[in-house]
Design a protein around this motif. Sequence first.
Motif, short mmCIF file in Angstrom:
data_model
loop_
_atom_site.label_atom_id
_atom_site.label_comp_id
_atom_site.label_asym_id
_atom_site.label_seq_id
_atom_site.Cartn_x
_atom_site.Cartn_y
_atom_site.Cartn_z
N SER A 62 0.98 -3.70 7.02
CA SER A 62 -0.33 -3.79 7.68
C SER A 62 -0.32 -4.77 8.84
CB SER A 62 -1.43 -4.16 6.67
OG SER A 62 -1.50 -3.17 5.66
N GLU B 26 -3.76 8.23 2.03
CA GLU B 26 -3.61 7.11 2.96
C GLU B 26 -2.32 7.21 3.77
OE1 GLU B 26 -1.75 5.83 -0.92
OE2 GLU B 26 -3.44 7.06 -0.30
N ARG C 180 -1.27 11.31 -1.74
CA ARG C 180 -1.21 10.05 -0.99
C ARG C 180 -1.98 10.21 0.33
NH1 ARG C 180 2.31 6.14 -2.04
NH2 ARG C 180 0.62 5.02 -1.11
N TRP D 127 -2.01 7.76 7.84
CA TRP D 127 -1.19 6.88 8.69
C TRP D 127 -0.31 7.71 9.61
CZ3 TRP D 127 3.76 5.69 10.06
CH2 TRP D 127 3.96 4.45 10.69
N TRP E 68 0.81 -1.21 0.00
CA TRP E 68 0.00 0.00 0.00
C TRP E 68 0.85 1.27 0.00
CZ3 TRP E 68 -0.34 3.71 3.86
CH2 TRP E 68 0.22 3.39 5.10
#
Length: 192
Positions: free
Chosen positions: A116, A149, A147, A153, A36
């Motif tokens: 993950s 994601e 980005r 994070w 990812w």
Amino acid sequence: MTVSQSTDLRIRPARPGDVPEIVDLVQAAYRGEGGWTTEAHLVRGARTHADEVRGMLADDAVALLAAEAVTELERPSDSPEGGIVGCCYTRQEPPDVNGLVQAELGLFAVHPSAQSRGLGGRLLESQAELLTAAGVDVLMIRVLQSRPELHAWYERHGFVRTGTAVPFPGDPSWLTVEGLGMDVMERPLRRV
């Protein structure tokens, strides 16, 4: 490379013998497929190279950590000598005019097959502990725009957006999206 769900890690300073494995790991995480964190759809070219990593190891202001799987079953099948599944560096800056010490986080990678599972968070917290003990006040990272994601994070791990953007630091011809830059995010490590 396959990593078990219950990976035990040893997070340690990187060594010169780790350079080829770190380069391969970073390339897989940033330019490979399946993870990812890949940026292959946004950036072409190599993310790092052996000379850059060796330069980091030779720089007293840099702490380059390697996360190594500690059991044989968790080591990558293509790397019998190693088992490095993650890495990251920080470069500590001299104090600014107000006495605040900042460090930049970079080359932060977890192998796609190990993502993950909390390994990145463990690696980040190890760096944060080292930096806090060294008197660093703020940890800074530059995150590629487009980005969300990755931004999310880092926000879950205590970083905040500063509202500052900087140009992409590499060759602009590598970008598949013209003008794509980097957003600056910071995480306080000590009460400022």
